[in-house]
Design a protein around this motif. Structure first.
Motif, mmCIF file in Angstrom:
data_model
loop_
_atom_site.group_PDB
_atom_site.id
_atom_site.type_symbol
_atom_site.label_atom_id
_atom_site.label_comp_id
_atom_site.label_asym_id
_atom_site.label_seq_id
_atom_site.Cartn_x
_atom_site.Cartn_y
_atom_site.Cartn_z
ATOM 1 N N GLU A 18 12.175 -3.577 -2.223
ATOM 2 C CA GLU A 18 11.921 -3.417 -3.656
ATOM 3 C C GLU A 18 10.449 -3.140 -3.920
ATOM 4 O O GLU A 18 10.111 -2.348 -4.801
ATOM 5 C CB GLU A 18 12.390 -4.642 -4.422
ATOM 6 C CG GLU A 18 13.892 -4.727 -4.536
ATOM 7 C CD GLU A 18 14.354 -5.926 -5.338
ATOM 8 O OE1 GLU A 18 13.505 -6.736 -5.776
ATOM 9 O OE2 GLU A 18 15.578 -6.058 -5.523
ATOM 10 N N SER A 70 3.848 -1.290 -16.728
ATOM 11 C CA SER A 70 4.653 -1.934 -17.760
ATOM 12 C C SER A 70 5.992 -1.221 -17.985
ATOM 13 O O SER A 70 6.941 -1.830 -18.446
ATOM 14 C CB SER A 70 3.883 -2.011 -19.075
ATOM 15 O OG SER A 70 3.660 -0.721 -19.598
ATOM 16 N N PRO A 73 9.334 -1.609 -14.487
ATOM 17 C CA PRO A 73 10.372 -2.642 -14.313
ATOM 18 C C PRO A 73 11.713 -2.302 -14.969
ATOM 19 O O PRO A 73 12.736 -2.794 -14.535
ATOM 20 C CB PRO A 73 9.743 -3.883 -14.957
ATOM 21 C CG PRO A 73 8.287 -3.684 -14.766
ATOM 22 C CD PRO A 73 8.079 -2.208 -14.931
ATOM 23 N N PHE A 74 11.705 -1.446 -15.966
ATOM 24 C CA PHE A 74 12.963 -1.053 -16.588
ATOM 25 C C PHE A 74 13.848 -0.283 -15.606
ATOM 26 O O PHE A 74 15.070 -0.278 -15.738
ATOM 27 C CB PHE A 74 12.710 -0.225 -17.841
ATOM 28 C CG PHE A 74 12.076 -1.031 -18.940
ATOM 29 C CD1 PHE A 74 12.815 -1.971 -19.635
ATOM 30 C CD2 PHE A 74 10.738 -0.866 -19.265
ATOM 31 C CE1 PHE A 74 12.243 -2.730 -20.644
ATOM 32 C CE2 PHE A 74 10.160 -1.612 -20.267
ATOM 33 C CZ PHE A 74 10.915 -2.546 -20.961
ATOM 34 N N PHE A 76 14.315 -1.159 -12.600
ATOM 35 C CA PHE A 76 14.918 -2.159 -11.720
ATOM 36 C C PHE A 76 15.908 -3.052 -12.450
ATOM 37 O O PHE A 76 16.533 -3.911 -11.846
ATOM 38 C CB PHE A 76 13.839 -3.007 -11.059
ATOM 39 C CG PHE A 76 13.034 -2.249 -10.041
ATOM 40 C CD1 PHE A 76 13.488 -2.140 -8.748
ATOM 41 C CD2 PHE A 76 11.846 -1.637 -10.394
ATOM 42 C CE1 PHE A 76 12.762 -1.439 -7.808
ATOM 43 C CE2 PHE A 76 11.115 -0.929 -9.461
ATOM 44 C CZ PHE A 76 11.584 -0.830 -8.163
ATOM 45 N N MET A 77 16.053 -2.875 -13.754
ATOM 46 C CA MET A 77 17.025 -3.685 -14.504
ATOM 47 C C MET A 77 18.422 -3.157 -14.286
ATOM 48 O O MET A 77 18.640 -1.970 -14.228
ATOM 49 C CB MET A 77 16.682 -3.667 -15.989
ATOM 50 C CG MET A 77 15.445 -4.391 -16.341
ATOM 51 S SD MET A 77 15.209 -4.319 -18.106
ATOM 52 C CE MET A 77 13.874 -5.448 -18.286
ATOM 53 N N GLY A 78 19.331 -4.062 -14.205
ATOM 54 C CA GLY A 78 20.713 -3.611 -14.124
ATOM 55 C C GLY A 78 21.474 -4.062 -12.947
ATOM 56 O O GLY A 78 21.307 -4.715 -12.075
#
Length: 78
Positions: A18, A70, A73-74, A76-78
């Motif tokens: 990651e 900033s 990280p979106f 890596f969401m889900g």
């Protein structure tokens, strides 16, 4: 029947992969955020309050990195 859910710590190899993915995405998106930071700097400022804030901000490169870090990280969401 009740099943207890256990949270396990992610494997070090997963954390490493990651981190590598994060760096790759950062390298891929940084030029776009650098352009965005440059455009923000070159556009005329509106209010006197905003002008005073401009004197205290970081470099264009630092601003581009902050925007990229900033936003990533979106991914890596889900």
């Amino acid at each position: 029947m009740r099943v207890a859910l256990q949270r396990s710590m992610p494997a070090p190899s997963r954390l490493h992969s990651e981190a590598i993915q994060f760096r790759i995405i950062l390298a891929a998106t940084y030029p776009f955020f650098l352009i965005a930071a440059l455009v923000q700097r070159l556009t005329p400022t509106g209010s006197p309050r905003r002008r005073s804030l401009l004197q205290e901000r970081r470099s264009v490169f630092g601003e581009a990195k902050a925007m990229a870090v900033s936003a990533i990280p979106f991914a890596f969401m889900g």
